[in-house]
Scaffold this motif. Sequence first.
Motif, PDB file in Angstrom:
ATOM      1  N   ALA A 251       9.618 -10.555  -4.909  1.00 53.43           N
ATOM      2  CA  ALA A 251       8.560  -8.980  -4.582  1.00 53.43           C
ATOM      3  C   ALA A 251       8.986  -8.231  -3.923  1.00 53.43           C
ATOM      4  O   ALA A 251       8.725  -7.211  -3.428  1.00 53.43           O
ATOM      5  CB  ALA A 251       7.159  -9.795  -5.222  1.00 53.43           C
ATOM      6  N   GLY A 252       8.657  -9.131  -2.589  1.00 52.70           N
ATOM      7  CA  GLY A 252       9.240  -8.809  -1.371  1.00 52.70           C
ATOM      8  C   GLY A 252      10.854  -8.032  -0.966  1.00 52.70           C
ATOM      9  O   GLY A 252      10.580  -6.904  -0.117  1.00 52.70           O
ATOM     10  N   ALA A 253      11.734  -9.029  -1.538  1.00 49.65           N
ATOM     11  CA  ALA A 253      13.094  -7.641  -1.860  1.00 49.65           C
ATOM     12  C   ALA A 253      12.442  -6.904  -2.341  1.00 49.65           C
ATOM     13  O   ALA A 253      13.523  -5.367  -2.560  1.00 49.65           O
ATOM     14  CB  ALA A 253      14.377  -9.102  -2.274  1.00 49.65           C
ATOM     15  N   GLU A 271       1.658  -9.766   3.685  1.00 50.28           N
ATOM     16  CA  GLU A 271      -0.842  -9.265   3.568  1.00 50.28           C
ATOM     17  C   GLU A 271      -1.572  -9.294   2.537  1.00 50.28           C
ATOM     18  O   GLU A 271      -2.144  -9.140   2.244  1.00 50.28           O
ATOM     19  CB  GLU A 271      -0.417  -8.103   4.735  1.00 50.28           C
ATOM     20  CG  GLU A 271      -1.688  -7.283   4.886  1.00 50.28           C
ATOM     21  CD  GLU A 271      -1.295  -5.799   5.361  1.00 50.28           C
ATOM     22  OE1 GLU A 271      -2.639  -5.202   5.823  1.00 50.28           O
ATOM     23  OE2 GLU A 271      -0.455  -5.527   6.218  1.00 50.28           O
ATOM     24  N   GLU A 272      -0.671  -8.303   1.351  1.00 47.32           N
ATOM     25  CA  GLU A 272      -0.814  -8.199   0.502  1.00 47.32           C
ATOM     26  C   GLU A 272      -1.007  -9.594  -1.012  1.00 47.32           C
ATOM     27  O   GLU A 272      -1.740  -9.254  -1.511  1.00 47.32           O
ATOM     28  CB  GLU A 272       0.107  -6.786  -0.190  1.00 47.32           C
ATOM     29  CG  GLU A 272      -1.553  -6.203  -1.667  1.00 47.32           C
ATOM     30  CD  GLU A 272      -2.492  -6.091  -1.349  1.00 47.32           C
ATOM     31  OE1 GLU A 272      -3.555  -6.490  -2.233  1.00 47.32           O
ATOM     32  OE2 GLU A 272      -2.860  -5.387  -0.101  1.00 47.32           O
ATOM     33  N   VAL A 273       0.439  -9.845  -1.238  1.00 49.36           N
ATOM     34  CA  VAL A 273       1.215 -10.542  -2.294  1.00 49.36           C
ATOM     35  C   VAL A 273       0.734 -11.855  -2.141  1.00 49.36           C
ATOM     36  O   VAL A 273       0.339 -12.451  -3.665  1.00 49.36           O
ATOM     37  CB  VAL A 273       3.146 -10.393  -2.235  1.00 49.36           C
ATOM     38  CG1 VAL A 273       3.264 -10.719  -4.031  1.00 49.36           C
ATOM     39  CG2 VAL A 273       2.548  -8.765  -2.991  1.00 49.36           C
ATOM     40  N   VAL A 560      -6.070   4.137   0.649  1.00 49.92           N
ATOM     41  CA  VAL A 560      -6.126   3.244  -1.153  1.00 49.92           C
ATOM     42  C   VAL A 560      -5.728   1.487  -1.225  1.00 49.92           C
ATOM     43  O   VAL A 560      -6.558   1.431  -1.433  1.00 49.92           O
ATOM     44  CB  VAL A 560      -4.840   4.280  -1.599  1.00 49.92           C
ATOM     45  CG1 VAL A 560      -4.555   3.779  -3.419  1.00 49.92           C
ATOM     46  CG2 VAL A 560      -5.332   5.548  -2.096  1.00 49.92           C
ATOM     47  N   SER A 561      -4.717   1.827  -0.525  1.00 49.83           N
ATOM     48  CA  SER A 561      -4.128   0.247  -0.095  1.00 49.83           C
ATOM     49  C   SER A 561      -4.562  -0.653   0.548  1.00 49.83           C
ATOM     50  O   SER A 561      -5.119  -2.051   0.518  1.00 49.83           O
ATOM     51  CB  SER A 561      -2.760  -0.190  -0.048  1.00 49.83           C
ATOM     52  OG  SER A 561      -2.672   0.412   0.936  1.00 49.83           O
ATOM     53  N   ARG A 562      -5.188  -0.008   1.296  1.00 52.79           N
ATOM     54  CA  ARG A 562      -6.348  -1.350   2.450  1.00 52.79           C
ATOM     55  C   ARG A 562      -4.962  -1.499   3.525  1.00 52.79           C
ATOM     56  O   ARG A 562      -5.153  -3.200   4.284  1.00 52.79           O
ATOM     57  CB  ARG A 562      -7.155  -2.088   1.917  1.00 52.79           C
ATOM     58  CG  ARG A 562      -8.186  -1.049   1.429  1.00 52.79           C
ATOM     59  CD  ARG A 562      -9.045  -0.240   2.156  1.00 52.79           C
ATOM     60  NE  ARG A 562      -9.366   1.082   1.709  1.00 52.79           N
ATOM     61  CZ  ARG A 562      -9.802   0.993   0.130  1.00 52.79           C
ATOM     62  NH1 ARG A 562     -11.637   0.098   1.004  1.00 52.79           N
ATOM     63  NH2 ARG A 562     -10.797   2.294  -0.058  1.00 52.79           N
ATOM     64  N   LEU A 563      -4.079  -1.663   3.151  1.00 56.87           N
ATOM     65  CA  LEU A 563      -2.389  -2.465   4.180  1.00 56.87           C
ATOM     66  C   LEU A 563      -2.995  -1.885   5.104  1.00 56.87           C
ATOM     67  O   LEU A 563      -2.856  -0.645   5.809  1.00 56.87           O
ATOM     68  CB  LEU A 563      -1.029  -2.477   3.612  1.00 56.87           C
ATOM     69  CG  LEU A 563      -0.898  -2.903   1.709  1.00 56.87           C
ATOM     70  CD1 LEU A 563      -0.448  -2.190   2.106  1.00 56.87           C
ATOM     71  CD2 LEU A 563      -1.630  -4.282   2.172  1.00 56.87           C
ATOM     72  N   TYR A 603      -5.813  -2.157  -5.136  1.00 51.71           N
ATOM     73  CA  TYR A 603      -5.062  -3.559  -5.939  1.00 51.71           C
ATOM     74  C   TYR A 603      -6.417  -5.082  -6.613  1.00 51.71           C
ATOM     75  O   TYR A 603      -6.426  -5.262  -7.165  1.00 51.71           O
ATOM     76  CB  TYR A 603      -3.887  -4.545  -4.928  1.00 51.71           C
ATOM     77  CG  TYR A 603      -2.950  -3.132  -5.179  1.00 51.71           C
ATOM     78  CD1 TYR A 603      -2.200  -2.791  -6.074  1.00 51.71           C
ATOM     79  CD2 TYR A 603      -2.869  -3.094  -3.205  1.00 51.71           C
ATOM     80  CE1 TYR A 603      -1.528  -2.000  -5.779  1.00 51.71           C
ATOM     81  CE2 TYR A 603      -1.533  -2.076  -2.985  1.00 51.71           C
ATOM     82  CZ  TYR A 603      -0.615  -1.519  -4.202  1.00 51.71           C
ATOM     83  OH  TYR A 603      -0.246  -0.874  -4.093  1.00 51.71           O
ATOM     84  N   SER A 604      -7.342  -4.970  -5.395  1.00 50.70           N
ATOM     85  CA  SER A 604      -8.093  -5.872  -5.797  1.00 50.70           C
ATOM     86  C   SER A 604      -8.983  -5.388  -6.729  1.00 50.70           C
ATOM     87  O   SER A 604      -9.102  -6.545  -8.097  1.00 50.70           O
ATOM     88  CB  SER A 604      -9.130  -5.772  -4.313  1.00 50.70           C
ATOM     89  OG  SER A 604      -8.224  -6.394  -3.348  1.00 50.70           O
TER      90      SER A 604
END
Length: 827
Positions: A251-253, A271-273, A560-563, A603-604
């Motif tokens: 997923a990171g790749a 952070e997210e996945v 939107v993503s809160r990253l 995403y949440s």
Amino acid sequence: MSSLFSCRSYVENGEEEMLIVDDGPDLIHPQDFRKQASINRSSLAYYRCKEEEREHLIAHESLDYLPSHSKAYKKWLQEKTYRTEWDRWLLMGLIGIAVGMLGFLTHQIIDCLIKLKWDLVENYLKHGNFHVTWMCVLGSGLAMILVSSSSVLFFCPAGSPSGLPEIIGYLNGTSIQHLFNIKTFLGTFVSCVLAVASGLFCGPEGPMIHLGAIMGCGLSQLQSDTLGIRLPFFTRFRNSADKRSFITAGAGAGIASVLRAPVGGLLFTLEEVSSSWDIRLAWQTFFCCLAATFTTDLLSSSLYGLVYRGHFGFFEVEKRILFWVKDLLDMSVLAFIPTILLGILGGLLGALFVSLNLKINKLRMQLFNSIPKSSLRKTSKLLETVLILVCTTTVTVYLPYFFPCTPVMSLRNSQLRNNSEIIEQFKREISEYNCSPSTSWIGPDGVRYSNQTFNQAAALLVENGKQGITYLFKRGTPGEFGYASLCTTLAFYFILSCWTAGSAVASGLVIPMLYTGALYGRIIGLILVSIFDVQTNKYGAWIDPGLFAAIGAASFFSGVSRLTISLTVIMVEITNDVQSLLLIMLAVMVAKMVGDLFNASLYSSLLKLKCIPYLDVEPFVCHRKKWLNLELFSARDVMEPRVRVLHLKENIASLARLLRSTSHGGFPVVYRPESGHAEVFQGTIKRLELCMLLENENIFESETNSEVFSSSHPLSYQKITVEKLPNLSCLTTLLNRYTTDPRYQQLFINLEPYINKSAMSVQAHFSLQRTYIIFRTLGLRHLTVVDPQNRVVGIITRKDLMPLPLQERLRLQLASQSPDAGEQLMD
């Protein structure tokens, strides 16, 4: 038995109903959730799924992170080499290379299809024939979108597009059917490239994360039920922990390849996945992202449009960096003021985008699920994507007609002497749209000049989103786009991209988020230019619309993503604008804080909307508008007390009846240390393992006097460890025979070699807060609760720790106490 979640369909091995006695009522009935709307409406949306949606929702089953620590497992481990990591690093490299090649192919196909589509209408545009242009663009787009949507609806096993929320849920411990299927891979890839190329306002980033995860799973496991392949290589990685590690790296790749941001891809997964992280996995994911980005860059260095152009291995900065910002600007402390404003605006618009998208998706689910026939329902979803494309194409083709042509030269900095590079930026006729053909000449000073003009709205809408973002990020071009084109594009792009997200195509939101933020960021930059005018000295050079376009893009992405951390690094990697790092960090932080005041991240929210069980890092339970301190509660307050247990020696007929009458995912195993002693907890065994044991009659033994007896031929770990039953109908026939044939009343099975003797257990008085942390951190499927004498008194599964059940059970606990004691348990 009714399932706890009203939205849950039948789970073949459902641990959600695990160990609950069949003739007793569930502690919480699904209808009780509907009574809690006044307590927490946002959480209730997680469970509010109608009966008719069941056939569409994926059956979720929890997964153990670590393999069962049984005697069979330890014997299998003895045959494997220990502390040999070369094969793991080799697989990480192979996954990175494969994902990098896929990312390159995705970009190339999308660019070729977009160029082909607009080249077909070039002559019609020059002659101002917009109706024919619209029909041609719509026709080619319809051909793409029909294949794109059909590949998801009719080819993918799940029958709906899956993506980042599903990957996040799986890595959190929820099994999702068909997520890593080879058909899902092919359908998602085809749908992604055709959806982006058709002209929909979307990007390939989300699907690339999913595709990378599928590659990580496939290359590490080297087996496929669909293809009937099971290669005898890297078999030691066929366990849940290693499988999730490779999926995380894949997923990171995926995000690293598609954005050319290797460090950003690593931090994004952190952070997210991923829900389970350690320094070893960080290094391996770092290497995988490096391999993916390097492969994409290497292939892109010499291939364009799938045609070899030479200069293999020469990384040009314009190709290497996605939205390369050539001219870096000196910063001023005054730039932090509009940056804070952009952060607030990004948080507000981001929260609005999330809320609007959720409402659209809920309405979409209600409408489609009201259609009883499956084929008609899928056709309706297909028609929705066609409607979206018609609206998008109409806006794209006809909207630029209302905007005048703007001279290219008049927009550039007067200090630029040679504008051949400028003309190259707008060399494509599609940006000229219906503008007059340009001519060029060489002036007395030897410089080539041109009277080229272009259409602002066409440059923003007709070009793909990636090219539009590049225009908006450009520095030293304060007058390139005016208020009218920016505001109009912002309004249409915001609405149409929000509508597109969640439709029946595999699409991503990174490009739309960056584009939307860049549009309003550039508007803020234009306002500053209007107030303070174009500054020619270095102390005022920061007043540039291109700078604030990049900051706005980061703010909306964060809203939107809160990253935060990964987003900051990604923005630097895709722009090369290290000088604006502090401004980007500030905008991202402000946008996240403002957005969190209104709702959760997209995403949440999608995890809840899709009814995917997900355990957050910390549990948050509210009662009477006050937060509960879970340290003041114990495990007994949420456990299920009605427990079915097994013994080391079990009768075949009794075991078959138990499996036929229940759908529990596993069972605690107890034994009696000595005669007269109470039965104490020994370990657990899964339903799948019991089923595989019952399919091998050669391990059945006749009754003995000893409670513990040894099997002469115990099954190997590989035979009992499966992800799903190979033949359900065959097993059903066996269970029927075992329960009816008197022969099996006298046969027994020894479960001792197959019991997970390292299964976790906590005492009934153990802190609920720490119980939650143990359950989530160790990636447990079920947690046994024992008393001080180690006797089984209850069980805790994932469903017991979900927000609504947790809140309901603690509410009942508080109701049984005195009012004063209840108040002391609240913060």
